[in-house]
Design a protein around this motif. Structure first.
Motif, PDB file in Angstrom:
ATOM      1  N   TYR A   1      12.184   8.599  10.677  1.00  0.00           N
ATOM      2  CA  TYR A   1      11.462   9.719  10.349  1.00  0.00           C
ATOM      3  C   TYR A   1      10.183   9.568  11.380  1.00  0.00           C
ATOM      4  O   TYR A   1       9.394  10.544  11.522  1.00  0.00           O
ATOM      5  N   PHE A   2       9.985   8.483  11.741  1.00  0.00           N
ATOM      6  CA  PHE A   2       8.522   8.057  12.201  1.00  0.00           C
ATOM      7  C   PHE A   2       7.928   8.935  12.938  1.00  0.00           C
ATOM      8  O   PHE A   2       8.210   9.500  13.943  1.00  0.00           O
ATOM      9  N   SER A   3       6.495   9.254  12.739  1.00  0.00           N
ATOM     10  CA  SER A   3       5.628  10.098  13.578  1.00  0.00           C
ATOM     11  C   SER A   3       4.499   9.412  13.639  1.00  0.00           C
ATOM     12  O   SER A   3       3.499   9.382  12.631  1.00  0.00           O
ATOM     13  N   PRO A   4       4.262   8.640  14.745  1.00  0.00           N
ATOM     14  CA  PRO A   4       3.086   7.732  14.878  1.00  0.00           C
ATOM     15  C   PRO A   4       1.725   8.311  14.652  1.00  0.00           C
ATOM     16  O   PRO A   4       0.789   8.073  13.848  1.00  0.00           O
TER      17      PRO A   4
ATOM     18  N   HIS B   1       0.845  -1.322  -0.074  1.00  0.00           N
ATOM     19  CA  HIS B   1      -0.071  -0.082  -0.034  1.00  0.00           C
ATOM     20  C   HIS B   1       0.952   1.251   0.060  1.00  0.00           C
ATOM     21  O   HIS B   1       0.250   2.434  -0.322  1.00  0.00           O
ATOM     22  N   CYS B   2       2.138   1.248   0.164  1.00  0.00           N
ATOM     23  CA  CYS B   2       2.792   2.547   0.627  1.00  0.00           C
ATOM     24  C   CYS B   2       3.947   2.901  -0.339  1.00  0.00           C
ATOM     25  O   CYS B   2       4.238   3.774  -0.588  1.00  0.00           O
ATOM     26  N   ARG B   3       4.620   1.739  -0.522  1.00  0.00           N
ATOM     27  CA  ARG B   3       6.033   2.075  -1.111  1.00  0.00           C
ATOM     28  C   ARG B   3       5.904   2.102  -2.517  1.00  0.00           C
ATOM     29  O   ARG B   3       7.166   2.521  -3.061  1.00  0.00           O
TER      30      ARG B   3
ATOM     31  N   SER C   1      11.479  10.788  -2.801  1.00  0.00           N
ATOM     32  CA  SER C   1      11.854  12.320  -2.953  1.00  0.00           C
ATOM     33  C   SER C   1      11.015  12.816  -4.095  1.00  0.00           C
ATOM     34  O   SER C   1      10.697  13.985  -3.838  1.00  0.00           O
ATOM     35  N   VAL C   2      10.491  11.964  -4.903  1.00  0.00           N
ATOM     36  CA  VAL C   2       9.813  12.546  -5.900  1.00  0.00           C
ATOM     37  C   VAL C   2       8.288  12.439  -5.695  1.00  0.00           C
ATOM     38  O   VAL C   2       7.271  13.163  -6.077  1.00  0.00           O
ATOM     39  N   LYS C   3       7.876  11.139  -5.470  1.00  0.00           N
ATOM     40  CA  LYS C   3       6.406  10.871  -5.309  1.00  0.00           C
ATOM     41  C   LYS C   3       5.734  10.934  -3.908  1.00  0.00           C
ATOM     42  O   LYS C   3       4.660  11.046  -3.710  1.00  0.00           O
ATOM     43  N   GLY C   4       6.599  10.767  -2.860  1.00  0.00           N
ATOM     44  CA  GLY C   4       6.172  10.240  -1.405  1.00  0.00           C
ATOM     45  C   GLY C   4       6.377  11.756  -0.431  1.00  0.00           C
ATOM     46  O   GLY C   4       6.600  11.493   0.826  1.00  0.00           O
ATOM     47  N   GLY C   5       6.559  12.922  -1.117  1.00  0.00           N
ATOM     48  CA  GLY C   5       6.493  14.064  -0.241  1.00  0.00           C
ATOM     49  C   GLY C   5       7.805  14.083   0.769  1.00  0.00           C
ATOM     50  O   GLY C   5       7.895  14.612   1.728  1.00  0.00           O
ATOM     51  N   GLY C   6       8.815  13.246   0.445  1.00  0.00           N
ATOM     52  CA  GLY C   6      10.082  13.149   1.300  1.00  0.00           C
ATOM     53  C   GLY C   6       9.905  12.151   2.277  1.00  0.00           C
ATOM     54  O   GLY C   6      10.871  11.981   2.927  1.00  0.00           O
ATOM     55  N   ASN C   7       8.788  11.413   2.322  1.00  0.00           N
ATOM     56  CA  ASN C   7       8.594  10.575   3.345  1.00  0.00           C
ATOM     57  C   ASN C   7       8.940   8.954   3.055  1.00  0.00           C
ATOM     58  O   ASN C   7       8.476   8.552   2.312  1.00  0.00           O
TER      59      ASN C   7
END
Length: 133
Positions: free
Chosen positions: A88-91, A60-62, A71-77
């Protein structure tokens, strides 16, 4: 044309339609590596990153948050692997997004919300300290 030919053509068309529906249903019930989604019994599962969470992220995410595209598709996440997620993790942000809570960007973007079971698995993983193995 004979009645047998018409019946035969209709039967072939109906069988083709049923086969496509079955294929679509089967494809929607698997993780990206082809295994069926585990049954939902979160309270009894050993919810670790390696055996439960990573397949959810694969499915679902990768596509947008993988190591080579974030960096291109995932808003830097970057959710490409365990170390990247934990750096990075922000629960609260992750859970708000996947639950489609008000004020959060609904994820996965442009696709249906994760199943309630997968969301419960991610919540359980976070609550248990985000174990890797």
């Amino acid at each position: 044309m004979s009645d047998n030919y018409t019946v035969s053509a209709r039967l072939r068309a109906a069988l083709a339609g049923v086969a496509l529906l079955a294929l679509g249903a089967a494809a929607s019930c698997t993780y990206s590596h082809g295994d069926p989604a585990p049954a939902c019994d979160v309270a009894r599962e050993n919810v670790t990153y390696a055996n439960v969470i990573s397949p959810i992220f694969d499915a679902h995410c990768r596509e947008c948050h993988g190591s080579t595209v974030y960096s291109v598709k995932g808003g830097g996440n970057n959710f490409g692997d365990y170390q990247a997620i934990n750096s990075y993790f922000s629960p609260s942000k992750l859970l708000g997004c996947i639950r489609h809570d008000p004020g959060f960007d609904p994820m996965p973007q442009g696709r249906p919300k994760l199943s309630d079971c997968d969301i419960q698995r991610i919540e359980a993983w976070i609550a248990a300290g985000k174990k890797n193995n």
